[in-house]
Design an enzyme around this catalytic site. Structure first.
Site, PDB file in Angstrom:
ATOM      1  N   LYS A  22      42.717  46.229  41.235  1.00  0.00           N
ATOM      2  CA  LYS A  22      41.505  45.593  41.744  1.00  0.00           C
ATOM      3  C   LYS A  22      41.700  45.305  43.222  1.00  0.00           C
ATOM      4  CE  LYS A  22      43.250  41.207  42.159  1.00  0.00           C
ATOM      5  NZ  LYS A  22      43.449  40.526  43.462  1.00  0.00           N
ATOM      6  N   MET A 106      54.138  46.228  43.568  1.00  0.00           N
ATOM      7  CA  MET A 106      54.380  44.853  43.158  1.00  0.00           C
ATOM      8  C   MET A 106      54.226  43.943  44.374  1.00  0.00           C
ATOM      9  SD  MET A 106      57.657  45.577  40.674  1.00  0.00           S
ATOM     10  CE  MET A 106      57.802  43.869  40.133  1.00  0.00           C
ATOM     11  N   GLY A 107      53.562  42.794  44.174  1.00  0.00           N
ATOM     12  CA  GLY A 107      53.339  41.881  45.279  1.00  0.00           C
ATOM     13  C   GLY A 107      52.365  42.410  46.304  1.00  0.00           C
ATOM     14  N   GLY A 108      51.463  43.299  45.875  1.00  0.00           N
ATOM     15  CA  GLY A 108      50.534  43.904  46.810  1.00  0.00           C
ATOM     16  C   GLY A 108      49.143  43.300  46.813  1.00  0.00           C
ATOM     17  N   GLY A 109      48.878  42.364  45.886  1.00  0.00           N
ATOM     18  CA  GLY A 109      47.554  41.765  45.826  1.00  0.00           C
ATOM     19  C   GLY A 109      46.521  42.600  45.107  1.00  0.00           C
ATOM     20  N   GLY A 111      46.784  43.236  41.749  1.00  0.00           N
ATOM     21  CA  GLY A 111      46.758  42.835  40.343  1.00  0.00           C
ATOM     22  C   GLY A 111      47.589  43.690  39.413  1.00  0.00           C
ATOM     23  N   GLY A 113      50.706  43.663  37.951  1.00  0.00           N
ATOM     24  CA  GLY A 113      51.315  43.078  36.760  1.00  0.00           C
ATOM     25  C   GLY A 113      50.296  42.534  35.794  1.00  0.00           C
ATOM     26  N   SER A 114      49.254  41.900  36.318  1.00  0.00           N
ATOM     27  CA  SER A 114      48.202  41.358  35.464  1.00  0.00           C
ATOM     28  C   SER A 114      47.449  42.475  34.755  1.00  0.00           C
ATOM     29  CB  SER A 114      47.222  40.532  36.302  1.00  0.00           C
ATOM     30  OG  SER A 114      47.849  39.390  36.830  1.00  0.00           O
ATOM     31  N   SER A 115      47.183  43.558  35.473  1.00  0.00           N
ATOM     32  CA  SER A 115      46.485  44.685  34.866  1.00  0.00           C
ATOM     33  C   SER A 115      47.334  45.334  33.778  1.00  0.00           C
ATOM     34  CB  SER A 115      46.123  45.715  35.934  1.00  0.00           C
ATOM     35  OG  SER A 115      45.340  46.750  35.382  1.00  0.00           O
ATOM     36  N   ASP A 147      44.848  36.449  36.824  1.00  0.00           N
ATOM     37  CA  ASP A 147      44.017  37.638  36.976  1.00  0.00           C
ATOM     38  C   ASP A 147      43.872  38.443  35.685  1.00  0.00           C
ATOM     39  OD1 ASP A 147      43.600  37.061  39.621  1.00  0.00           O
ATOM     40  OD2 ASP A 147      45.020  38.545  40.399  1.00  0.00           O
TER      41      ASP A 147
END
Length: 289
Positions: A22, A106-109, A111, A113-115, A147
């Site tokens: 996202k 990872m850590g890119g904003g 989403g 891990g949440s996705s 998220d």
């Protein structure tokens, strides 16, 4: 309407399911609760850039992470936690092997891990024949990360509160260029910063198309990680660019794939970026009852 037949098993029994990214088309911090949680307004836009979550049914009830990410123990892996949570909450006796083919930074904003966690919940809801409602899956997802419910909601959305209130809105059309600066921006670090703007006036949904927007987290992230600002400046030569989420990825919108491809073809060798198409629905949206 998507079914399991759209994700057939390979010869070894693995089914591959997408976990899309996202973008925060904007992100305003409009206040702060007494418990410290920030109140936000944002539009979460799905794009077709995605991880691939591979799942294989097990009869023995075990949940096994195959080829785990380096430095991520099982108890911290959101895909494993999602499967265990679903198993525990439903009393399901089946298990699953899980493999993640990472493409989202990872850590890119965006989403990632949440996705990944949401895709596990959605896919296992169908694979294990649980038939949980979307609302129930969103409740479970909220315990894994703020998220996760959005990806289970499954549509581009105007998001409010601490991220729990979602209203479907029309998706953007066209394409995005997404760049990944070589830095991990920890979300808590940005939200704790005393210079963070926390009083942006609230928007009404009807004003979304005409309002002037921004990402309130961007100024803090750029100050702490100047390379993010360098990437925004480079991409901004072609189209208005901004950071997504708490960073570090930055993006710009383009009407055509050809226009976006042209920009990516000019990327300096030390920059990483992709072209992604705007998506109006999650590929597994129908996997929730």
């Amino acid at each position: 309407m998507a079914t399991l037949n759209d994700f057939p098993p390979d010869a070894a029994g693995w089914r591959a399911f997408p976990a899309p990214a996202k973008l925060n088309l904007f992100l305003h911090i409009v206040g702060r609760r007494d418990d410290g949680y920030h109140l936000l307004q944002s539009v979460f836009q799905l794009i077709d850039l995605a991880d691939s979550i591979r799942l294989r049914w097990r009869d023995d009830g075990d949940i096994v992470r195959v080829d785990p990410l380096p430095g991520v123990p099982a108890e911290s892996d959101l895909t494993v936690r999602a499967a265990r949570l679903l198993q525990r909450e439903t009393g399901c006796r089946f298990g699953v092997d899980i493999a993640v083919d990472k493409r989202l930074p990872m850590g890119g904003g965006v989403g990632g891990g949440s996705s990944d966690a949401a895709t596990v919940l959605l896919a296992l809801n169908r694979l294990w024949r649980l038939d949980l409602s979307r609302e129930r899956l969103m409740q479970l997802g909220a315990s894994l990360g703020a998220d996760v419910p959005f990806f289970i909601f499954g549509e581009t959305a105007f998001v409010e509160g601490i991220g729990e209130r979602m209203t479907a809105v029309p998706s953007a059309a066209g394409y995005f260029v997404v760049l990944h600066p070589p830095v991990h921006v920890p979300t808590p670090e940005i939200f704790r910063d005393p210079c963070l703007t926390r009083d942006t006036p609230s928007l009404n949904m009807r004003d979304l198309n005409t309002a002037t927007t921004r990402n309130d987290l961007q100024a803090v992230a750029v100050r702490k990680h100047p390379v993010v600002g360098q990437y925004i400046a480079w991409l901004g030569r072609f189209s208005p660019a901004r950071m997504t989420g708490s960073g570090s990825c930055v993006f710009a919108h383009f009407a055509s794939q050809a226009g976006a491809d042209t920009v990516v073809s000019q990327l300096p060798r030390d920059m990483t970026g992709w072209v992604a198409k705007a998506a109006d629905r999650h590929p597994l949206k129908e996997f929730a009852g």
